[in-house]
Design a protein around this motif. Structure first.
Motif, PDB file in Angstrom:
ATOM      1  N   ASP A  76       4.786 -11.061   3.288  1.00  0.00           N
ATOM      2  CA  ASP A  76       5.168  -9.653   3.140  1.00  0.00           C
ATOM      3  C   ASP A  76       3.960  -8.731   3.240  1.00  0.00           C
ATOM      4  O   ASP A  76       4.054  -7.612   3.738  1.00  0.00           O
ATOM      5  CB  ASP A  76       5.861  -9.423   1.789  1.00  0.00           C
TER       6      ASP A  76
ATOM      7  N   LYS B  42       2.628  -5.451   6.256  1.00  0.00           N
ATOM      8  CA  LYS B  42       2.153  -4.091   5.994  1.00  0.00           C
ATOM      9  C   LYS B  42       1.251  -3.596   7.107  1.00  0.00           C
ATOM     10  O   LYS B  42       0.949  -2.411   7.206  1.00  0.00           O
ATOM     11  CB  LYS B  42       1.401  -4.031   4.655  1.00  0.00           C
TER      12      LYS B  42
ATOM     13  N   GLU C 214       2.138   2.709  -1.863  1.00  0.00           N
ATOM     14  CA  GLU C 214       3.126   1.749  -2.353  1.00  0.00           C
ATOM     15  C   GLU C 214       2.942   1.502  -3.848  1.00  0.00           C
ATOM     16  O   GLU C 214       3.916   1.308  -4.569  1.00  0.00           O
ATOM     17  CB  GLU C 214       3.103   0.445  -1.550  1.00  0.00           C
TER      18      GLU C 214
ATOM     19  N   SER D 245       4.470   4.573  -5.618  1.00  0.00           N
ATOM     20  CA  SER D 245       5.933   4.554  -5.612  1.00  0.00           C
ATOM     21  C   SER D 245       6.447   3.431  -6.495  1.00  0.00           C
ATOM     22  O   SER D 245       7.488   3.570  -7.158  1.00  0.00           O
ATOM     23  CB  SER D 245       6.481   4.448  -4.184  1.00  0.00           C
TER      24      SER D 245
ATOM     25  N   ASP E 168       9.936   2.896  -9.072  1.00  0.00           N
ATOM     26  CA  ASP E 168      10.653   1.652  -9.356  1.00  0.00           C
ATOM     27  C   ASP E 168      11.428   1.712 -10.680  1.00  0.00           C
ATOM     28  O   ASP E 168      12.590   1.283 -10.734  1.00  0.00           O
ATOM     29  CB  ASP E 168       9.691   0.459  -9.349  1.00  0.00           C
TER      30      ASP E 168
ATOM     31  N   GLY F 149      12.178  -2.162  -6.148  1.00  0.00           N
ATOM     32  CA  GLY F 149      12.335  -2.261  -4.697  1.00  0.00           C
ATOM     33  C   GLY F 149      11.693  -1.131  -3.920  1.00  0.00           C
ATOM     34  O   GLY F 149      11.461  -1.268  -2.719  1.00  0.00           O
ATOM     35  N   VAL F 150      11.414  -0.010  -4.572  1.00  0.00           N
ATOM     36  CA  VAL F 150      10.850   1.129  -3.843  1.00  0.00           C
ATOM     37  C   VAL F 150       9.469   0.782  -3.299  1.00  0.00           C
ATOM     38  O   VAL F 150       9.105   1.150  -2.183  1.00  0.00           O
ATOM     39  CB  VAL F 150      10.770   2.376  -4.748  1.00  0.00           C
TER      40      VAL F 150
ATOM     41  N   GLU G 172       8.284  -1.927  -2.190  1.00  0.00           N
ATOM     42  CA  GLU G 172       8.314  -2.719  -0.962  1.00  0.00           C
ATOM     43  C   GLU G 172       8.776  -1.882   0.239  1.00  0.00           C
ATOM     44  O   GLU G 172       8.409  -2.142   1.376  1.00  0.00           O
ATOM     45  CB  GLU G 172       9.253  -3.925  -1.124  1.00  0.00           C
ATOM     46  N   VAL G 173       9.622  -0.900  -0.075  1.00  0.00           N
ATOM     47  CA  VAL G 173      10.237  -0.135   1.005  1.00  0.00           C
ATOM     48  C   VAL G 173       9.362   1.033   1.459  1.00  0.00           C
ATOM     49  O   VAL G 173       9.330   1.385   2.648  1.00  0.00           O
ATOM     50  CB  VAL G 173      11.623   0.385   0.549  1.00  0.00           C
TER      51      VAL G 173
ATOM     52  N   PHE H 239       7.410   1.304   4.733  1.00  0.00           N
ATOM     53  CA  PHE H 239       8.199   1.308   5.965  1.00  0.00           C
ATOM     54  C   PHE H 239       8.953   2.628   6.153  1.00  0.00           C
ATOM     55  O   PHE H 239       9.234   3.024   7.269  1.00  0.00           O
ATOM     56  CB  PHE H 239       9.120   0.087   5.985  1.00  0.00           C
ATOM     57  N   VAL H 240       9.234   3.293   5.023  1.00  0.00           N
ATOM     58  CA  VAL H 240       9.775   4.652   5.137  1.00  0.00           C
ATOM     59  C   VAL H 240       8.720   5.530   5.805  1.00  0.00           C
ATOM     60  O   VAL H 240       9.020   6.331   6.712  1.00  0.00           O
ATOM     61  CB  VAL H 240      10.151   5.213   3.741  1.00  0.00           C
TER      62      VAL H 240
END
Lengths: 300, 261
Positions: free
Chosen positions: A225, A229, A256, A259, A264, A270-271, A273-274, A277-278
């Protein structure tokens, strides 16, 4: 007087910078390959996994001393780079770029499969290369692992920058990125430059894997993962800029973490990790050539 | 006849159904400046690209000194000692003037990636020597003061000189110049002609010159090969070629006298 809130924020930023620096290192390899050959490497995660697993195998499994295990890991990484360039990509010279990109993806899956077959998917303990006893930077506790991984990465990035700027091979690499045909007419072996880019990419990815493994205290397939990135980092920093990669990596790392720290708890996880990519999607919509990339990166 | 530096034997190049070069043979003696002229589309640049490895000829051979270089890659050709310039100046735009020249020196290093990466002392020593040579070339062509500037920032005349400096940095035995006078005015062209003379003297070079500027060609070349529609139609000294009826018909026909003969 510093409030707990401020300490929390600073901690998030500091660890974000440390992890982000590792992203920069891994992204450097990706950008080199792209600059030299316009090949997009869709297997950055597997290069990171590969390095981490080989390091684990040499240090803990074969019980070699670090001074031997680390150089050995890098040599194996270089061999992987040569195998990819000579065995997988060179036969595809002249084929459509989509085939070349797909083959990087396919080969990455093979690497992942082989790692799984060889060592299984359990989490393997990874030796702490740096002490984890935190010290205080003013009111903020900082773990030495983060500090030293940051320092190591910055030294490596500085060394690579000097290499590109001042060595003749580095100059030849920049020339190849600028105009491949002309570089060839001046005696530069473009295939050699491609191979070198891949070897540097596998080496920096392996180093990234080792540092991440050491920071987390273990290696398993979730390390992949982190490798992913690389994509938001290069989109943010621009595909053709080494300076952009450094800033992009640190920004993504901090973002990250922030966030993760603040959002979270609100959204129930989960934010973190996301979020990167946002950012990737937003950047592509607003500034497709990256924050630091040149507008004409798609020329030729 | 002196030893041939370059010989092109029975060269043919097809692009699909079009025959761009049709059974062309010629040889360049060492130390000469050899002109290659002909109307647009005559096949001059195609021959250039065959010699420098950018195209693979359909048939025929290219020999350079004792090597058969037919089908060699461009970097192999360059390493044997053939340097070229391009019709439209092709510099590494983002690199500095000095770095542009240094790229050509990359092949002269007797080191390895690892040694260079580690900056070992013997590598340093070689790099210093290489840098000195590069500076010497920039100095010779009047560009030394500009060595830190990005190549793209130079005016066209300087860019052309830089391209020449970069080609000379390869230490070639044969230099191929593809329309060096294009885009230059009359006095600049004259200066270029003088510079070619000095370059040949100083570096003991053989030169193959593709050029549309007849004044320059007639002035500086020893031998001229004339092409038309991919075929060789004449060869000889500038004087012979100017008086060749075939050449006048094909090349200078409609504007008799434009050849300044």
């Amino acid at each position: 007087m510093v409030t707990d809130q401020a300490v929390f924020l600073l901690q998030l930023v500091i660890t974000g910078v440390a992890v982000g620096a590792v992203y920069s290192l891994m992204a450097l390899g990706f950008v080199l390959i792209y600059k030299a050959s316009t090949v997009v490497n869709f297997g950055p995660s597997e290069l990171v996994l590969f390095g981490a697993y080989v390091a684990w195998a040499t240090i803990l499994n074969m019980k070699l001393p670090l001074a031997i295990a680390l150089p050995l890991t890098l040599v194996v990484a270089i061999l992987l780079g040569l195998v990819i360039e000579r065995g997988v990509l060179r036969p595809l010279i002249g084929e459509p770029i989509i085939s070349v990109i797909m083959v990087t993806f396919g080969f990455a899956s093979v690497v992942r499969g082989v790692l799984n077959m060889a060592w299984g998917s359990d989490t393997r303990p990874f030796p702490a290369l740096f002490s984890s006893e935190p010290f205080h930077l003013g009111p903020v506790p900082v773990s030495p692992v983060h500090l030293w991984s940051f320092v190591t990465v910055m030294l490596l990035l500085a060394a690579f920058s000097l290499f590109f700027k001042f060595s003749l091979i580095g100059t030849a690499m920049r020339a190849t990125a600028d105009n491949q045909q002309v570089a060839q007419s001046l005696g530069v072996s473009v295939k050699g430059i491609f191979a070198l880019s891949w070897c540097i990419a596998t080496v920096v990815s392996a180093l990234g894997g080792i540092i991440l493994g050491s920071v987390r205290g273990g290696v398993d397939f979730s390390l992949a993962d982190y490798g992913l990135k690389v994509f938001p980092v290069v989109i943010l920093g621009g595909l053709d800029s080494v300076a952009g990669v450094i800033v992009g990596g640190v920004l993504i790392g901090v973002l990250e973490n922030l966030s993760g720290g603040y959002l979270d708890p609100v959204f129930g996880g989960g934010v973190k990790e996301v979020a990167p990519f946002v950012v990737l999607v937003l950047i592509l919509m607003l500034r497709p050539y990256g924050l630091f990339g040149r507008r004409d990166v798609e020329r030729v | 006849m002196a030893a041939a530096c370059l010989s092109v034997d029975d060269l043919c190049v097809n692009f699909g159904g079009l025959r761009a070069v049709d059974h062309v043979s010629f040889a360049i003696e060492s130390g000469r400046i050899h002109g290659l002229i002909g109307p647009n589309g005559a096949g001059k640049t195609t021959i250039f690209n065959c010699v420098t490895g950018f195209y693979r000829p359909t048939s025929g051979r290219v020999r350079f000194l004792e090597h058969d270089i037919t089908g060699f890659r461009p970097d192999q050709v360059a390493k044997l000692g053939i340097a070229r310039t391009f019709q439209n100046v092709q510099l590494f735009a983002s690199l500095s003037v000095l770095d542009n020249v240094l790229v050509a020196k990359h092949g002269h290093m007797r080191t390895g990636v690892l040694a260079e990466g580690l900056g070992l002392p013997f590598v340093r020593k070689q790099e210093h020597a290489v840098r000195d040579t590069a500076f010497g070339l920039l100095d010779f062509l009047g560009l030394a003061d500009l060595h830190r500037k990005p190549a793209a920032s130079l005016p066209l005349g300087h860019q052309k000189r830089l391209e020449l400096a970069r080609a000379l940095a390869l230490e070639p035995k044969l230099l191929l110049l593809d329309e060096p006078a294009s885009g230059l005015n009359t006095s600049e062209t004259q200066a270029l002609g003088e510079m070619l003379g000095r370059v040949r003297e100083r570096f003991a070079l053989t030169v193959l010159l593709v050029e549309h500027d007849m004044g320059l060609v007639m002035n500086v070349t020893d031998v001229i090969t004339v092409l038309n529609f991919g075929r060789k139609i004449a060869e000889g000294t500038p004087k012979d070629v100017q008086n060749d009826p075939e050449v006048i018909k094909a090349y200078l026909g409609e504007t008799a006298g434009a050849g300044r003969g």
